[in-house]
Design a protein around this motif. Sequence first.
Motif, PDB file in Angstrom:
ATOM      1  N   SER A   1      -4.105   0.205 -19.117  1.00 21.25           N
ATOM      2  CA  SER A   1      -4.325   1.195 -19.192  1.00 21.25           C
ATOM      3  C   SER A   1      -4.432   1.628 -18.517  1.00 21.25           C
ATOM      4  O   SER A   1      -4.837   1.891 -16.742  1.00 21.25           O
ATOM      5  CB  SER A   1      -4.875   1.635 -20.072  1.00 21.25           C
ATOM      6  OG  SER A   1      -6.656   1.577 -19.774  1.00 21.25           O
ATOM      7  N   ILE A   2      -3.715   3.426 -18.346  1.00 21.74           N
ATOM      8  CA  ILE A   2      -4.360   4.711 -16.858  1.00 21.74           C
ATOM      9  C   ILE A   2      -4.514   5.862 -17.358  1.00 21.74           C
ATOM     10  O   ILE A   2      -4.056   6.098 -19.381  1.00 21.74           O
ATOM     11  CB  ILE A   2      -2.249   4.345 -16.480  1.00 21.74           C
ATOM     12  CG1 ILE A   2      -1.607   4.978 -17.453  1.00 21.74           C
ATOM     13  CG2 ILE A   2      -2.392   3.079 -15.924  1.00 21.74           C
ATOM     14  CD1 ILE A   2      -0.373   5.205 -16.512  1.00 21.74           C
ATOM     15  N   GLU A   3      -4.702   6.636 -17.375  1.00 23.28           N
ATOM     16  CA  GLU A   3      -4.980   7.690 -17.376  1.00 23.28           C
ATOM     17  C   GLU A   3      -4.110   8.629 -17.446  1.00 23.28           C
ATOM     18  O   GLU A   3      -3.244   9.438 -16.041  1.00 23.28           O
ATOM     19  CB  GLU A   3      -6.262   8.127 -16.965  1.00 23.28           C
ATOM     20  CG  GLU A   3      -6.580   9.420 -16.459  1.00 23.28           C
ATOM     21  CD  GLU A   3      -7.423   9.816 -18.014  1.00 23.28           C
ATOM     22  OE1 GLU A   3      -7.988   8.598 -18.622  1.00 23.28           O
ATOM     23  OE2 GLU A   3      -7.301  11.083 -18.681  1.00 23.28           O
ATOM     24  N   ALA A   4      -2.809   8.893 -18.647  1.00 18.88           N
ATOM     25  CA  ALA A   4      -1.316   9.884 -17.898  1.00 18.88           C
ATOM     26  C   ALA A   4      -2.272  11.378 -19.003  1.00 18.88           C
ATOM     27  O   ALA A   4      -3.449  11.524 -18.988  1.00 18.88           O
ATOM     28  CB  ALA A   4      -1.053   8.909 -19.573  1.00 18.88           C
ATOM     29  N   PRO A   5      -1.645  11.980 -18.575  1.00 20.23           N
ATOM     30  CA  PRO A   5      -2.007  13.648 -18.831  1.00 20.23           C
ATOM     31  C   PRO A   5      -2.945  13.864 -20.780  1.00 20.23           C
ATOM     32  O   PRO A   5      -3.295  15.331 -19.977  1.00 20.23           O
ATOM     33  CB  PRO A   5      -0.812  14.264 -18.618  1.00 20.23           C
ATOM     34  CG  PRO A   5       0.372  13.219 -17.554  1.00 20.23           C
ATOM     35  CD  PRO A   5       0.055  12.555 -18.138  1.00 20.23           C
ATOM     36  N   LYS A   6      -2.373  12.610 -21.285  1.00 25.65           N
ATOM     37  CA  LYS A   6      -2.358  12.943 -22.372  1.00 25.65           C
ATOM     38  C   LYS A   6      -3.916  12.236 -23.064  1.00 25.65           C
ATOM     39  O   LYS A   6      -4.247  12.781 -23.947  1.00 25.65           O
ATOM     40  CB  LYS A   6      -0.892  12.750 -23.436  1.00 25.65           C
ATOM     41  CG  LYS A   6       0.599  13.200 -23.464  1.00 25.65           C
ATOM     42  CD  LYS A   6       0.289  14.753 -23.397  1.00 25.65           C
ATOM     43  CE  LYS A   6       1.945  15.023 -23.856  1.00 25.65           C
ATOM     44  NZ  LYS A   6       2.272  15.780 -21.943  1.00 25.65           N
ATOM     45  N   GLY A   7      -3.758  11.133 -22.044  1.00 22.48           N
ATOM     46  CA  GLY A   7      -5.015  10.333 -22.613  1.00 22.48           C
ATOM     47  C   GLY A   7      -4.740   9.241 -21.598  1.00 22.48           C
ATOM     48  O   GLY A   7      -3.960   8.845 -21.112  1.00 22.48           O
TER      49      GLY A   7
ATOM     50  N   PRO B   1     -10.199   2.192 -11.216  1.00 20.41           N
ATOM     51  CA  PRO B   1      -9.447   2.979 -10.794  1.00 20.41           C
ATOM     52  C   PRO B   1      -7.820   2.099 -10.491  1.00 20.41           C
ATOM     53  O   PRO B   1      -7.897   0.279 -10.160  1.00 20.41           O
ATOM     54  CB  PRO B   1      -9.729   2.874  -9.491  1.00 20.41           C
ATOM     55  CG  PRO B   1     -11.608   2.583  -9.308  1.00 20.41           C
ATOM     56  CD  PRO B   1     -11.517   1.928 -10.920  1.00 20.41           C
ATOM     57  N   TYR B   2      -6.623   2.145 -10.786  1.00 22.78           N
ATOM     58  CA  TYR B   2      -5.585   2.053 -10.507  1.00 22.78           C
ATOM     59  C   TYR B   2      -4.402   1.273  -9.009  1.00 22.78           C
ATOM     60  O   TYR B   2      -5.138   3.788  -8.865  1.00 22.78           O
ATOM     61  CB  TYR B   2      -4.769   2.058 -11.760  1.00 22.78           C
ATOM     62  CG  TYR B   2      -4.161   3.090 -12.043  1.00 22.78           C
ATOM     63  CD1 TYR B   2      -5.930   3.411 -13.214  1.00 22.78           C
ATOM     64  CD2 TYR B   2      -3.247   3.575 -11.780  1.00 22.78           C
ATOM     65  CE1 TYR B   2      -5.688   4.732 -13.256  1.00 22.78           C
ATOM     66  CE2 TYR B   2      -2.692   4.904 -12.397  1.00 22.78           C
ATOM     67  CZ  TYR B   2      -4.827   6.108 -13.329  1.00 22.78           C
ATOM     68  OH  TYR B   2      -4.237   6.645 -14.103  1.00 22.78           O
TER      69      TYR B   2
ATOM     70  N   LYS C   1       0.670  -1.443  -0.014  1.00 22.54           N
ATOM     71  CA  LYS C   1      -0.387  -0.025  -0.076  1.00 22.54           C
ATOM     72  C   LYS C   1       0.474   1.398   0.038  1.00 22.54           C
ATOM     73  O   LYS C   1       0.610   2.543  -1.081  1.00 22.54           O
ATOM     74  CB  LYS C   1      -0.825  -0.116   0.883  1.00 22.54           C
ATOM     75  CG  LYS C   1      -2.227   0.630   1.336  1.00 22.54           C
ATOM     76  CD  LYS C   1      -3.085   0.070   0.290  1.00 22.54           C
ATOM     77  CE  LYS C   1      -4.288   1.151  -0.225  1.00 22.54           C
ATOM     78  NZ  LYS C   1      -5.056   0.056  -1.290  1.00 22.54           N
ATOM     79  N   ARG C   2       1.997   1.073   0.488  1.00 22.02           N
ATOM     80  CA  ARG C   2       2.715   2.684   0.588  1.00 22.02           C
ATOM     81  C   ARG C   2       3.488   2.372  -0.339  1.00 22.02           C
ATOM     82  O   ARG C   2       3.299   3.859  -0.965  1.00 22.02           O
ATOM     83  CB  ARG C   2       3.867   2.174   1.590  1.00 22.02           C
ATOM     84  CG  ARG C   2       4.657   3.536   1.967  1.00 22.02           C
ATOM     85  CD  ARG C   2       5.722   3.429   3.222  1.00 22.02           C
ATOM     86  NE  ARG C   2       6.169   4.412   3.427  1.00 22.02           N
ATOM     87  CZ  ARG C   2       6.250   5.829   4.054  1.00 22.02           C
ATOM     88  NH1 ARG C   2       5.085   5.977   4.841  1.00 22.02           N
ATOM     89  NH2 ARG C   2       7.123   6.830   4.277  1.00 22.02           N
ATOM     90  N   GLY C   3       3.769   1.794  -0.763  1.00 29.01           N
ATOM     91  CA  GLY C   3       4.589   1.479  -2.334  1.00 29.01           C
ATOM     92  C   GLY C   3       3.081   2.457  -3.769  1.00 29.01           C
ATOM     93  O   GLY C   3       3.033   3.367  -4.045  1.00 29.01           O
ATOM     94  N   GLN C   4       2.189   2.223  -3.468  1.00 27.52           N
ATOM     95  CA  GLN C   4       0.598   2.339  -4.563  1.00 27.52           C
ATOM     96  C   GLN C   4       1.270   3.818  -4.127  1.00 27.52           C
ATOM     97  O   GLN C   4       0.821   4.770  -4.908  1.00 27.52           O
ATOM     98  CB  GLN C   4      -0.065   1.509  -4.110  1.00 27.52           C
ATOM     99  CG  GLN C   4      -0.436   0.049  -4.646  1.00 27.52           C
ATOM    100  CD  GLN C   4      -1.558   0.116  -4.891  1.00 27.52           C
ATOM    101  OE1 GLN C   4      -3.149   0.672  -4.101  1.00 27.52           O
ATOM    102  NE2 GLN C   4      -1.404  -1.702  -4.130  1.00 27.52           N
TER     103      GLN C   4
END
Lengths: 165, 167, 364
Positions: C300-306, C233-234, C91-94
């Motif tokens: 996939s994740i939500e990067a600043p570009k998309g 969520p990730y 959890k701390r790593g996350q």
Amino acid sequence: MPEMREQLNNFPILQNVFDKLSRTFPGQELVFSFDRQELAVRVPKEHLLKILTFLKDDCGFNTLSDVIGLDNLNIRKEGEKRFAILYQLYMFPAVQRLRVRVEIGENEVADSIVPLYPAADWAEREIYDMFGIRFAHHPNLRRIYMDDEWDGFPLRKDYPLEGKK
Amino acid sequence: MTEKNAKPGFFFGSLDKLITWAQKNSLWPFGSGLACCAIEMIATAASHYDISRFGMELFRASPRQADLFIIAGTVTNKMAPVVRRLWEQMPDPKWVVAMGNCAVSGGPFPTYAVLQGVDKILPVDVYIAGCPPTPQGLLEGLMLLQKKIAKEHPTRMIYARDARTTE
Amino acid sequence: MAFKEIELNMGPQHPSTHGVLRLKLAVDNEVVLRVEPVVGYLHRGIEKLCEHHTYFQITPYTDRLDYFAATQNNLAYLLAVEKLAGIEVPKRGQYIRVILAELQRLASHLAWIGFNANDIGAMSVLLYGFAEREGILEIFEEYIGARLTIHSLRIGGVPHDLDAKIISMILAALDSIPARLKDIEMLLSDNRIWKHRTQGVGVIPADEALALGLTGPALRAAGVRWDIRKNIPYSSYEDFDFDVPLGTNSDVYDRYLVRLEEIRQSVRIIRQAIAKLPGGESRATVPKILKIPAGEVFHSIEAPKGELGFYIQANGSEKPERVKIKVPSFINLQSLERMCRGYLIADVVAILGSLDIVLGEIDK
């Protein structure tokens, strides 16, 4: 495939999709797999557009994330074709993902899904550029990363990393 | 004593010093920002590291108005003819700085698509290593270039016309 | 002599194309009829390189994709590898990953506002944005030793823990951001020239945006509520409380407002993460040689570009069989043609800037 259906018990939307696909396309060699919480289905090349249209209109997979090309030269089993194309779909706003797999042989032509999902345009050009798989009815099938006169298809397993001299 | 080895006298020597002093303190970079190194180049030009103290804040968009070509980033095989043509469009005297590992020797990309070092197509004056080099690294490289310019003899064009101006 | 259609070439070397992008414009006087982007001038073969390196060695290559927000690329790749290998991050790593990733989102958006404003003509904002960015890059220099391409995450967690000094640096950087945002808003948000150049420009309706695969702030400016941090969520994002800003008119002005608001929400997330930072390990134990049995995964994740995604196919050895990177700017750039049709040449620069593309990730 009752065991497959069992595995999807915690994922009702995906289970629903599994039921619909099995009901609408019986005996058409759909091979499902559920691994690491991701559902994937392998479909025959000839029925790709039909099945994708069904998934888009009736099952709710209205968006395409990515089109991925694979060269299975080193890992394919006896009798399998060399290339595979994966379509990563998701449904918005319900948020579920599905991966559709199609196997393509060395000199076969794949069907373009651009009329169905316009987002696939450049992704299919990239697969053509990197693997040499042609797409029928693509609006603009040209190389996208390499020069137009480039010889060879870089992401194929028999293409060297440093390039040919 | 041949023309080429002719030592500049007091007058031409002082003129050399004056001209190179003016050149090195007002270099106009043509920032060819290709990849990640371009961001560090822009950070060097921003207010914290302030390339303006060296007189180089005027980044030109057109090669015809620039005299320092900073190649910041990976030069691919597709981009190589473009870079060469841009360099040829720059008027003399001009200098080239290869910034970052990719411009120096291809960097971490030994692949089919990357030119392994921009010195395969252009003559480079200063190589700055780093992936990307920090703004301090870029400034040190530019100061090295200034020292190199200070040693040149531009007035050779006047008294030894058949010799080159930059060697 | 009457010529109807002229073909103009923008790039690949151009001050406003944000990298080596070539645009072939077909214009009728000043009105743009067609835009055809030509990419590939920065194609470095990263996907092929991934097949020749181990899972650990690939992480630094992912930094070079979107070089404005290197940690986000690392995060997308590592989450895919950890899903494939079945590694659980403590959890701390996350939480530390969330802090680092959101700091990079701040850095990316601050650089974006600088570049976009500079293209349209407001040059001071470039210096403001980069000055604020320096505070964040110094945090990373203290943490991991590099500023831009940082390799700040590892398989299983993060390489170092956050000590008190770094946390105080982070809080100091966060404290100075609201004032800077106020400066930028004072210069731009109600500025008549800015509004003339950005309102009503580059409009794309929401259904076309979804069909073309647009993701990220441009999609949210069209009114579509799609943020992977909320929807799928990730890395413990579900523990944090933040809003997803939406726009209504889907023009350049709305994209600017959405990104400014995202900066504020990122500051909120980082403060919550620091306040609630749990104890424990910050990195799971991972074998020195990591061999992953055959299988495939897409994450996939939500990067600043998309939406930034990684598809990884493992073959039982310590190197992957295939790595495919789903790049947001690649798909976003496809909609440039649709957004630019009918606008002026000067608007193309504003629209291209508002899409926020990075050629490093488009060309891989």
